[in-house]
Design a protein around this motif. Structure first.
Motif, short mmCIF file in Angstrom:
data_model
loop_
_atom_site.label_atom_id
_atom_site.label_comp_id
_atom_site.label_asym_id
_atom_site.label_seq_id
_atom_site.Cartn_x
_atom_site.Cartn_y
_atom_site.Cartn_z
N LYS A 35 20.99 -0.66 -32.80
CA LYS A 35 21.52 0.29 -32.09
C LYS A 35 22.63 -0.61 -31.11
O LYS A 35 22.50 -1.77 -30.74
CB LYS A 35 20.31 0.91 -31.04
N TRP A 78 25.24 8.51 -20.74
CA TRP A 78 24.01 8.50 -21.65
C TRP A 78 23.90 9.75 -22.17
O TRP A 78 23.31 9.94 -23.42
CB TRP A 78 22.84 8.16 -20.84
N THR A 79 23.95 10.95 -21.81
CA THR A 79 23.65 12.25 -21.99
C THR A 79 24.44 12.53 -23.14
O THR A 79 24.02 13.00 -24.40
CB THR A 79 24.07 13.15 -20.89
N HIS A 104 23.45 10.15 -26.19
CA HIS A 104 22.26 10.67 -26.84
C HIS A 104 22.21 11.91 -27.53
O HIS A 104 21.54 11.86 -28.71
CB HIS A 104 21.37 10.48 -25.56
N GLN A 109 21.40 3.13 -27.05
CA GLN A 109 20.19 2.85 -26.17
C GLN A 109 20.85 2.66 -24.91
O GLN A 109 21.64 1.64 -24.72
CB GLN A 109 19.07 2.07 -26.54
N TYR A 159 17.54 7.79 -18.48
CA TYR A 159 17.28 6.40 -19.39
C TYR A 159 16.68 5.40 -18.64
O TYR A 159 16.61 5.61 -17.53
CB TYR A 159 18.66 5.97 -19.75
#
Length: 193
Positions: free
Chosen positions: A75, A100-101, A104, A111, A135
């Protein structure tokens, strides 16, 4: 008489210094965090051939779970050094959460891991919860996590983008916005290692 004049002069001088709003003591006691030094947003990219050995980062999250970077091989990992006491960190938090959203939800192998620096886990967790940060973040461990970053996080905030092998591929020294961070991650995802 001369001794009295000297004493009065020293007393007045000390009083003047203690009331100077620009004195170091007054700034430290004000609580307004003026004088904080942050990075300027400089972006450093590291070519695949120039990347060093993988980082050996691990710790305990704010929620008490153990985490190791080596478990994330395969990752792209974004590491953000922050603290709720750091004004630029607070301002960039929504951008990090948005990045992040987006990443993801895309299902790509990415990550995020924060490193909450110089505050208690309780304080960091309160900030994360009140700002809806989803996160995880590592709790302050006395600087051990920062040592694992090999001097690449000299100021807060600092954001590192690690390749799928855990090597530093990019660094932002200072606040980062959503578009810049997602672009850096996309670049690392697309790079041949």
């Amino acid at each position: 008489m001369a001794a009295a004049a000297v004493a009065l002069s020293l007393t007045l001088g000390a009083a003047a210094c203690s009331q100077d709003s620009n004195s170091i003591a007054a700034q430290a006691n004000s609580g307004d965090r003026k004088g904080y030094i942050s990075g300027d947003g400089t972006i450093e990219r590291v070519a695949v051939a120039d990347r060093k050995q993988p980082l050996q980062l691990s710790g305990t999250t704010l929620r008490g779970q153990h985490w190791k970077l080596s478990d994330e091989r395969g990752k792209v990992v974004v590491v953000n050094v922050w603290g709720s006491w750091c004004g630029p960190c607070v301002r960039e938090a929504p951008d990090l959460q948005k990045a992040w959203t987006q990443l993801h939800k895309s299902g790509k192998p990415v990550q995020f891991m924060g490193i909450d620096y110089r505050e208690s886990a309780e304080t960091g967790l309160a900030f994360v919860q009140s700002n809806h940060i989803t996160y995880p973040s590592l709790a302050d461990d006395g600087g051990q996590a920062l040592l694992a970053l090999r001097g690449k996080a000299a100021s807060t905030p600092t954001t590192l983008v690690l390749d799928k092998q855990g090597r530093i591929a990019a660094r932002v020294s200072g606040p980062v916005d959503t578009a810049t961070l997602t672009g850096l991650v996309q670049d690392v995802l697309g790079a041949r290692a």
